[in-house]
Write a protein that holds these residues in place. Structure first.
Motif, PDB file in Angstrom:
ATOM      1  N   GLU A  66     -17.816  18.631  -5.383  1.00 54.45           N
ATOM      2  CA  GLU A  66     -16.922  19.411  -6.236  1.00 54.45           C
ATOM      3  C   GLU A  66     -16.555  18.639  -7.501  1.00 54.45           C
ATOM      4  O   GLU A  66     -16.467  19.214  -8.587  1.00 54.45           O
ATOM      5  N   LYS A  69     -19.364  18.967  -9.902  1.00 55.36           N
ATOM      6  CA  LYS A  69     -19.372  20.278 -10.555  1.00 55.36           C
ATOM      7  C   LYS A  69     -18.319  20.359 -11.651  1.00 55.36           C
ATOM      8  O   LYS A  69     -18.561  20.940 -12.722  1.00 55.36           O
ATOM      9  N   GLU A  72     -19.591  18.402 -14.668  1.00 58.26           N
ATOM     10  CA  GLU A  72     -20.638  19.170 -15.357  1.00 58.26           C
ATOM     11  C   GLU A  72     -20.028  20.297 -16.184  1.00 58.26           C
ATOM     12  O   GLU A  72     -20.438  20.536 -17.321  1.00 58.26           O
TER      13      GLU A  72
END
Length: 145
Positions: A66, A69, A72
């Motif tokens: 997580e 993510k 990103e």
């Protein structure tokens, strides 16, 4: 025809040397921003792998994924913000404009109508403004005021 430069004379496409330079500057700035985004994404992947190797539970591994993510998404958001800045700089140099960036949160319009016989935006107190015309636009049939 040189593929690196737009064709002169077409609508919205650079024609003079100065316009080509502005176009190239924006393009190079965008490429640099994209490269920074890729580096940040690769760094996020490396961090995720390091966290996953030290993690002992499935939950810790899921948290590491997580976090990757999130990093990103932040990198992509920064890329889009930088591209918008580059496009704004291009327009500023093309038209000779100098925009002052305002905080959007302090300039929210108030819904409703202004008093009759007034034009433009009027302060209603509290630092907010409202249009003097209905939100749907001026009434039909009154083309010239």
């Amino acid at each position: 025809m040189d593929w690196r430069f737009p064709v002169a004379g077409k609508a919205g496409i650079a024609g003079s040397e100065t316009e080509k330079n502005v176009w190239c500057k924006e393009k190079i700035s965008n490429l640099a921003s994209a490269a920074k985004e890729k580096v940040k994404i690769c760094g996020a992947k490396v961090d995720e792998k390091a966290e996953k190797t030290t993690a002992r539970t499935k939950e810790a591994k899921a948290i590491a994924h997580e976090r990757k993510k999130v990093k990103e998404a932040e990198a992509k958001m920064e890329l889009h913000q930088e591209k918008a800045q580059h496009a704004q700089q291009k327009l500023d140099s093309k038209y000779g404009l100098h925009h002052h960036h305002h905080d959007v949160a302090t300039h929210q319009p108030v819904l409703g109508h202004a008093p009759p016989g007034t034009t433009g935006h009027h302060h209603l107190g509290g630092g907010t403004t409202a249009p003097s015309y209905p939100l749907g636009g001026p009434p039909p049939g009154r083309k010239y005021l």
